[in-house]
Design a protein around this motif. Structure first.
Motif, PDB file in Angstrom:
ATOM      1  N   GLU A 117      -1.581   0.543  -0.900  1.00  0.00           N
ATOM      2  CA  GLU A 117      -0.442   1.405  -1.215  1.00  0.00           C
ATOM      3  C   GLU A 117      -0.711   2.846  -0.778  1.00  0.00           C
ATOM      4  O   GLU A 117       0.155   3.507  -0.195  1.00  0.00           O
ATOM      5  CB  GLU A 117      -0.203   1.350  -2.724  1.00  0.00           C
ATOM      6  N   ILE A 160       0.498   7.135   5.542  1.00  0.00           N
ATOM      7  CA  ILE A 160       0.973   7.088   6.933  1.00  0.00           C
ATOM      8  C   ILE A 160       2.454   7.430   6.998  1.00  0.00           C
ATOM      9  O   ILE A 160       2.895   8.126   7.923  1.00  0.00           O
ATOM     10  CB  ILE A 160       0.654   5.746   7.628  1.00  0.00           C
ATOM     11  N   ARG A 194      -6.778  11.619  -9.897  1.00  0.00           N
ATOM     12  CA  ARG A 194      -5.443  12.223  -9.843  1.00  0.00           C
ATOM     13  C   ARG A 194      -5.499  13.664 -10.315  1.00  0.00           C
ATOM     14  O   ARG A 194      -4.854  14.545  -9.736  1.00  0.00           O
ATOM     15  CB  ARG A 194      -4.473  11.440 -10.723  1.00  0.00           C
ATOM     16  N   ALA A 233       9.812  -0.830   4.858  1.00  0.00           N
ATOM     17  CA  ALA A 233       8.800   0.001   5.518  1.00  0.00           C
ATOM     18  C   ALA A 233       8.993   0.040   7.028  1.00  0.00           C
ATOM     19  O   ALA A 233       8.778   1.081   7.660  1.00  0.00           O
ATOM     20  CB  ALA A 233       7.411  -0.510   5.179  1.00  0.00           C
ATOM     21  N   VAL A 255      11.695   2.488   7.819  1.00  0.00           N
ATOM     22  CA  VAL A 255      11.193   3.868   7.779  1.00  0.00           C
ATOM     23  C   VAL A 255      10.458   4.187   9.066  1.00  0.00           C
ATOM     24  O   VAL A 255      10.614   5.269   9.648  1.00  0.00           O
ATOM     25  CB  VAL A 255      10.275   4.071   6.554  1.00  0.00           C
ATOM     26  N   ALA A 266       0.670   1.720  11.699  1.00  0.00           N
ATOM     27  CA  ALA A 266       1.599   1.539  10.583  1.00  0.00           C
ATOM     28  C   ALA A 266       1.907   0.061  10.390  1.00  0.00           C
ATOM     29  O   ALA A 266       1.943  -0.422   9.254  1.00  0.00           O
ATOM     30  CB  ALA A 266       2.877   2.327  10.832  1.00  0.00           C
ATOM     31  N   ILE A 303      -0.912  -1.590   8.641  1.00  0.00           N
ATOM     32  CA  ILE A 303      -0.918  -1.258   7.218  1.00  0.00           C
ATOM     33  C   ILE A 303       0.202  -2.010   6.499  1.00  0.00           C
ATOM     34  O   ILE A 303       0.022  -2.494   5.370  1.00  0.00           O
ATOM     35  CB  ILE A 303      -0.788   0.272   7.039  1.00  0.00           C
ATOM     36  N   THR A 309      -0.949  -5.409   5.684  1.00  0.00           N
ATOM     37  CA  THR A 309      -1.797  -5.389   4.484  1.00  0.00           C
ATOM     38  C   THR A 309      -0.942  -5.304   3.227  1.00  0.00           C
ATOM     39  O   THR A 309      -1.191  -5.995   2.238  1.00  0.00           O
ATOM     40  CB  THR A 309      -2.740  -4.172   4.526  1.00  0.00           C
ATOM     41  N   ILE A 310       0.078  -4.447   3.293  1.00  0.00           N
ATOM     42  CA  ILE A 310       0.980  -4.289   2.150  1.00  0.00           C
ATOM     43  C   ILE A 310       1.652  -5.619   1.828  1.00  0.00           C
ATOM     44  O   ILE A 310       1.737  -6.033   0.667  1.00  0.00           O
ATOM     45  CB  ILE A 310       2.041  -3.205   2.472  1.00  0.00           C
ATOM     46  N   ARG A 332      -0.715  -7.876   0.003  1.00  0.00           N
ATOM     47  CA  ARG A 332      -1.049  -7.487  -1.371  1.00  0.00           C
ATOM     48  C   ARG A 332       0.155  -7.578  -2.295  1.00  0.00           C
ATOM     49  O   ARG A 332       0.026  -7.901  -3.457  1.00  0.00           O
ATOM     50  CB  ARG A 332      -1.586  -6.060  -1.413  1.00  0.00           C
ATOM     51  N   PHE A 333       1.327  -7.206  -1.799  1.00  0.00           N
ATOM     52  CA  PHE A 333       2.491  -7.074  -2.674  1.00  0.00           C
ATOM     53  C   PHE A 333       3.547  -8.148  -2.432  1.00  0.00           C
ATOM     54  O   PHE A 333       4.515  -8.242  -3.170  1.00  0.00           O
ATOM     55  CB  PHE A 333       3.129  -5.690  -2.512  1.00  0.00           C
ATOM     56  N   VAL A 357       9.335  -0.538   0.271  1.00  0.00           N
ATOM     57  CA  VAL A 357       8.431   0.512  -0.198  1.00  0.00           C
ATOM     58  C   VAL A 357       8.481   0.665  -1.716  1.00  0.00           C
ATOM     59  O   VAL A 357       7.539   1.137  -2.333  1.00  0.00           O
ATOM     60  CB  VAL A 357       8.719   1.870   0.488  1.00  0.00           C
ATOM     61  N   ALA A 408       5.721  -1.375  -3.385  1.00  0.00           N
ATOM     62  CA  ALA A 408       4.390  -0.785  -3.253  1.00  0.00           C
ATOM     63  C   ALA A 408       4.376   0.589  -3.897  1.00  0.00           C
ATOM     64  O   ALA A 408       4.096   1.591  -3.266  1.00  0.00           O
ATOM     65  CB  ALA A 408       3.999  -0.700  -1.785  1.00  0.00           C
ATOM     66  N   ASN A 409       4.731   0.628  -5.176  1.00  0.00           N
ATOM     67  CA  ASN A 409       4.751   1.921  -5.862  1.00  0.00           C
ATOM     68  C   ASN A 409       4.230   1.730  -7.275  1.00  0.00           C
ATOM     69  O   ASN A 409       4.943   1.859  -8.250  1.00  0.00           O
ATOM     70  CB  ASN A 409       6.178   2.484  -5.869  1.00  0.00           C
ATOM     71  N   THR A 410       2.955   1.380  -7.366  1.00  0.00           N
ATOM     72  CA  THR A 410       2.380   1.142  -8.688  1.00  0.00           C
ATOM     73  C   THR A 410       1.774   2.398  -9.280  1.00  0.00           C
ATOM     74  O   THR A 410       1.652   2.525 -10.478  1.00  0.00           O
ATOM     75  CB  THR A 410       1.274   0.074  -8.603  1.00  0.00           C
ATOM     76  N   MET A 411       1.403   3.333  -8.403  1.00  0.00           N
ATOM     77  CA  MET A 411       0.776   4.562  -8.892  1.00  0.00           C
ATOM     78  C   MET A 411       1.840   5.639  -9.052  1.00  0.00           C
ATOM     79  O   MET A 411       2.692   5.799  -8.190  1.00  0.00           O
ATOM     80  CB  MET A 411      -0.262   5.058  -7.892  1.00  0.00           C
ATOM     81  N   SER A 412       1.804   6.354 -10.145  1.00  0.00           N
ATOM     82  CA  SER A 412       2.734   7.481 -10.300  1.00  0.00           C
ATOM     83  C   SER A 412       2.220   8.383 -11.406  1.00  0.00           C
ATOM     84  O   SER A 412       1.307   8.036 -12.145  1.00  0.00           O
ATOM     85  CB  SER A 412       4.131   6.983 -10.630  1.00  0.00           C
TER      86      SER A 412
END
Lengths: 554, 115
Positions: free
Chosen positions: A171, A177, A325, B31, B34, B91, B94, B97-98, B101-102, B107, B110-114
């Protein structure tokens, strides 16, 4: 091809000035070759090969540092038809980048996140990024700048997602990128406009637009700042930073937060040096309603950028529980502090940035080293898992405490000296200026931000010192190497508070030559001004308006 | 009446492409979408560079900034095409890979972090 004073040096002589980069290029090939002959479980040994390559490059950079600051500069400072500059400013940053890459490799060799992975490409990519940042610091042509920026970015994208079996890493890589490509695309659009307006890709050319059509110049600079802001992780181009910092392997996080950011600062300082040394800019809006009694110009943009960056960074850092973070937001905030120098835009301010960057280098690498060491034993990036660390290893916690106090910018540490120099440069510019509150307000906001940052940095110290050790730290201890490493990071922070003169002189030498490079540009700029004045007399003030040239027969 | 195509037409087209690219980047959830939008932004810059190289560079070049200024833009454009290819290759790797994994290349997934 360009505006640069044409070099009279033969090409082979010019090549000697980029030997550090050439050495890195050789090292990249050697690392890849070594990787082919080493079995998977031994491929980490490529790290030592890469380190050797960096060492040779650094030795040459030190040699060139002395060459470029000597009388040798009687020759032209710019090489390869004005593509790259060979001055102390470039060498200063090259030394920092090489040192930063060295520390990153040492951390990588010690990091548990990267064991059992094939790591030959890892070191090759790291060296590629370092080579590109070296070129970025010395580029004096927009084509060279763009190539260096992309060559730095592309390996960084891969490195951020190097642990490819990990969801977060994938991610992080994707976010990096996509954000990177968009911001470099926006910057490229700005570069294309700049090229058309100035008729040249040379940095010196941007002063031409500023003297003729200031609003257009501002618009193109906003496009450009998107690209640099991404590298510097300045708000509002910072969104990638926390996620990428969290998902990337910790040594790479350290690399991105220090070397990549420094490369952004080096490039924008060099790009704007000719502009900031100009005495006149074109009269623009007749009734420009400015900020705080000042006309709206490029420094106003930097004012907004600095305030937004530091405020956003500090306030978002307040509610972070993950150390990576938190350090990401802290590094955003520090970019904000350093951006204040672009508001002051005098020589002192630029030396203050360079001074601050060195201290930032030590502080951040120190903190990320600690994060790596603790993760190796606990497998956690949560600050709450650091509880009671003091009772496990007082020495290391004291070192970390010093680094954290330095990040706040409190007196017994070098962070205070760095911030002091930055803010004094801004205040002094304010005293000279007709609108002092434009500058004073910035310093006041920065000081208020430092107070806010106190809260979350001290929060970490509190977690480490005032709690019983948690279960993850049950059998925790640092080994001797780790303790020594932390001492190596903390000792200079205290030493530089006691005596920062040697470092100041080092920075002055780096800045001095950069000024010389600027001076080389000034005669040309005045010449351009004269030419422009003459052209305006014959063609009227719209002589170089874009619409006019559109009709130009070709 | 014949319409003469001058620099301004290229610049307007470049600006439109740039705006479309930015809109695409902001609105696309896929993705690859984009990525395509990013390529459009790069091509907007390319178009500008080439148009300027043909029309403006000669007209604007002043003493002290002369030389083969006209070629600079075209050389730049070739480099951009090269780098765009590199970036697209990277890109796409990547994005694969995304997907692994997901299970999706949206997109938003692929937004688990915030935070």
């Amino acid at each position: 091809m360009t505006a640069a004073p044409q070099s009279i040096m033969p090409l082979l002589t010019q090549m000697t000035f980029i030997v550090p980069e050439l050495m890195l290029a050789v090292a990249i090939v050697v690392v890849i070759a070594c990787d082919m002959f080493l079995p998977r479980e031994k491929s980490w040994q490529c790290g030592w090969v890469a380190l050797a390559g960096l060492g040779i490059a650094a030795m040459d950079a030190v040699y060139l540092w002395n060459v470029t600051s000597g009388r040798m500069l009687g020759g032209p400072a710019r090489l390869f038809w004005g593509m790259v500059s060979a001055d102390n400013f470039a060498m200063f940053f090259k030394l920092m980048f090489l040192a930063g890459a060295g520390v990153t490799i040492l951390l990588s060799l010690r990091s548990a996140e990267l064991t059992r992975m094939r790591s030959g490409e890892y070191y090759a990519l790291l060296l590629t990024a370092t080579m590109a940042s070296c070129f970025m610091a010395s580029s004096s042509n927009m084509l060279m700048l763009y190539l260096a920026l992309e060559t730095l970015s592309l390996p960084s994208y891969v490195l951020a997602g190097y642990r490819k079996s990990d969801r977060q890493a994938a991610e992080a890589s994707l976010k990096y990128i996509l954000f990177g490509a968009v911001s470099s695309g926006v910057m490229l659009y700005g570069l294309s406009l700049l090229y058309g307006l100035a008729g040249s890709l040379d940095y010196a050319a941007i002063t031409r637009i500023a003297t003729v059509n200031y609003p257009v110049f501002i618009v193109t600079m906003i496009f450009l700042i998107a690209g640099f802001g991404f590298k510097m992780s300045a708000a509002p181009f910072h969104f990638w930073a926390p996620d990428v910092y969290e998902g990337a392997p910790t040594p790479i996080t350290a690399y991105l937060s220090v070397v990549s950011k420094m490369a952004g600062f080096a490039a924008i300082m060099r790009l704007l040096a000719p502009y900031f040394s100009m005495t006149t800019i074109a009269p623009y809006f007749d009734a420009a309603r400015g900020m705080l009694g000042r006309q709206f110009d490029l420094t106003s943009i930097f004012w907004l950028l600095a305030v937004l960056t530091m405020t956003l960074g500090n306030f978002t850092a307040l509610r972070q529980t993950n150390i990576k973070r938190l350090l990401a937001y802290s590094s955003i905030a520090h970019a904000g502090y350093m951006l204040t120098a672009f508001v002051a835009h005098n020589k002192d301010a630029f030396s203050a940035v360079m001074f601050y960057l060195i201290i930032y280098f030590i502080m951040n690498f120190g903190m990320f080293a600690a994060v790596t060491f603790i993760y190796n034993r606990t497998g956690s990036f949560q600050i709450s898992d650091w509880r009671g660390l003091f009772y496990r290893s007082p020495i290391v916690v004291v070192c970390m405490g010093i680094l954290l106090v330095s990040l706040i910018g409190l007196p017994p540490t070098a962070g205070f000296v760095g911030k002091w120099k930055l803010f004094v440069a801004v205040v002094e510019e304010g005293q000279r200026s007709a609108s002092p509150w434009f500058f004073y307000s910035l310093v006041l906001i920065a000081l208020a931000n430092s107070v806010v940052s106190l809260y979350y940095y001290v929060g970490i110290i509190k977690q480490m010192c005032f709690y019983e050790p948690g279960e993850k730290l049950a059998n925790f201890r640092f080994n001797t190497t780790q303790k020594l490493a932390m001492l190596c990071f903390a000792a200079p922070i205290i030493a530089l508070q006691i005596n920062w003169q040697p470092l100041s002189r080092f920075v002055e030498r780096g800045m001095g030559a950069a000024r010389q490079a600027v001076i080389m540009i000034i005669p040309m700029t005045t010449h351009q001004n004269q030419t422009l004045r003459a052209a305006e007399k014959t063609h009227g003030p719209q002589a170089f308006d874009i619409r006019h040239t559109g009709d130009h027969p070709c | 009446m014949t319409l003469e195509i001058g620099l301004i037409h290229y610049l307007v087209l470049g600006a439109i492409l740039f705006a479309l690219g930015i809109i695409g980047v902001v609105t696309r959830r896929n993705a690859v979408g984009v990525l395509i939008s990013i390529e459009i932004i790069l091509n907007a810059a390319n178009l500008n560079l080439i148009a300027f190289a043909k029309h403006a560079a000669k007209g604007l070049a002043l003493p002290g900034l002369q030389g083969s200024a006209g070629l600079d833009g075209q050389v730049f454009a070739i480099f951009i095409i090269l780098l765009a290819a590199c970036e697209a290759a990277l890109a796409l790797a990547i994005i694969i890979t995304i997907f692994n994994r997901f299970g999706s290349i949206e997109v938003d997934y692929a937004n688990t972090m915030s935070g």
